[in-house]
Design an enzyme around this catalytic site. Sequence first.
Site, PDB file in Angstrom:
ATOM      1  N   ASP A  35       0.869  -1.179   0.000  1.00  0.00           N
ATOM      2  CA  ASP A  35       0.000   0.000   0.000  1.00  0.00           C
ATOM      3  C   ASP A  35       0.900   1.221   0.000  1.00  0.00           C
ATOM      4  O   ASP A  35       2.110   1.107   0.186  1.00  0.00           O
ATOM      5  CB  ASP A  35      -0.942   0.009   1.220  1.00  0.00           C
ATOM      6  CG  ASP A  35      -2.263   0.695   0.891  1.00  0.00           C
ATOM      7  OD1 ASP A  35      -2.229   1.832   0.371  1.00  0.00           O
ATOM      8  OD2 ASP A  35      -3.334   0.102   1.125  1.00  0.00           O
ATOM      9  N   TYR A 143     -16.055   8.195  -9.933  1.00  0.00           N
ATOM     10  CA  TYR A 143     -15.772   6.823  -9.504  1.00  0.00           C
ATOM     11  C   TYR A 143     -16.466   5.820 -10.427  1.00  0.00           C
ATOM     12  O   TYR A 143     -15.846   4.882 -10.928  1.00  0.00           O
ATOM     13  CB  TYR A 143     -16.254   6.679  -8.063  1.00  0.00           C
ATOM     14  CG  TYR A 143     -16.120   5.306  -7.457  1.00  0.00           C
ATOM     15  CD1 TYR A 143     -14.881   4.715  -7.259  1.00  0.00           C
ATOM     16  CD2 TYR A 143     -17.257   4.612  -7.029  1.00  0.00           C
ATOM     17  CE1 TYR A 143     -14.770   3.466  -6.659  1.00  0.00           C
ATOM     18  CE2 TYR A 143     -17.157   3.370  -6.428  1.00  0.00           C
ATOM     19  CZ  TYR A 143     -15.911   2.791  -6.252  1.00  0.00           C
ATOM     20  OH  TYR A 143     -15.812   1.560  -5.662  1.00  0.00           O
TER      21      TYR A 143
END
Length: 316
Positions: A35, A143
């Site tokens: 990440d 999105y």
Amino acid sequence: MTTKILIIGACGQIGTELTAALRTMYGIANVVASDIRKSESNVFSEGIFEVLDARDKEAIAACVDKHTITDVYLMAALLSATAEKNPELAWDLNMNSLLHVLNLAKDQRIKKVFWPSSIAVFGHNSPKKNTPQHTIMEPSTVYGISKLSGERWCEYYHKNYGVDVRSIRYPGIISWKANPGGGTTDYAVEIFHEAIKHGTYTCFLNEDTSLPMMFMDDAVRATIDIMNAEASNVKVRSSYNIAATSFTPKELTIAIQELLPDFTIRYEPDFRQEIADSWPESIDDTTATNDWNWSSQFDMKAIVSEMITNLKKVLG
Ligand code: AKB
């Protein structure tokens, strides 16, 4: 050949629990978590962790080579509400990370890709109830636009380059181990934390907004099941509808009050109301059921019971 997995965006809500589940299944040494920064969760206190920006093509390729990765789960994304505040970053992260990973598969440096899509691919003109697998898709959020474009890229790379990419359209995911961040369905997690900590919650959607939702255990199982399905059974290479339950904030409140009778709620809808209004109320997932045997296990009552029992232990 041993399956060696890289999870990009491992510290997010789904990534955290997916990392734990995949490590149980494939062995801790065979699952690399990555990440942009490491989270506090004790899922990451052991096993390999790489700091990785999902937009950095070279860094992803180097990580894949370093760990002889075969399968990539690309979980990094800006969700619906955050994406509306930063459209360019959302497009850059959500789209370019996918193209980087698809290109690694096209060049046969990895074998399999999982990429999550969302109910956000649907829009105002899609049927609201039991939204079918194939229908009008005119997303109105950044999105949703990035997820629909991603779906088209996945199908294109499968058809033209034989890339083994698999995807599901997640509904709102409810979990107690890691928090969601920046989504429109986040209220359905926040409500439990506030109910237990303060006995009251101010909801950013109105009481009658019905949205498709799913418990984390079902979402993780769906993810692993589609990745382990026979390739010939994965007939849809854009993304599959999956469903578990649908409810409104009002219905969820009544279910919570059965276990926490003093819980109260107020409604102060904000910009996320408009996003929710553009999404389906419920989803038809029969194609996933027929193709790779998908079925959910947790309805609203079971989710409420799991959330309250576990969060009471965690939050005290
Ligand atoms: C969001 O609310 O943005 C996400 C989703 C439904 O994809 N949880």
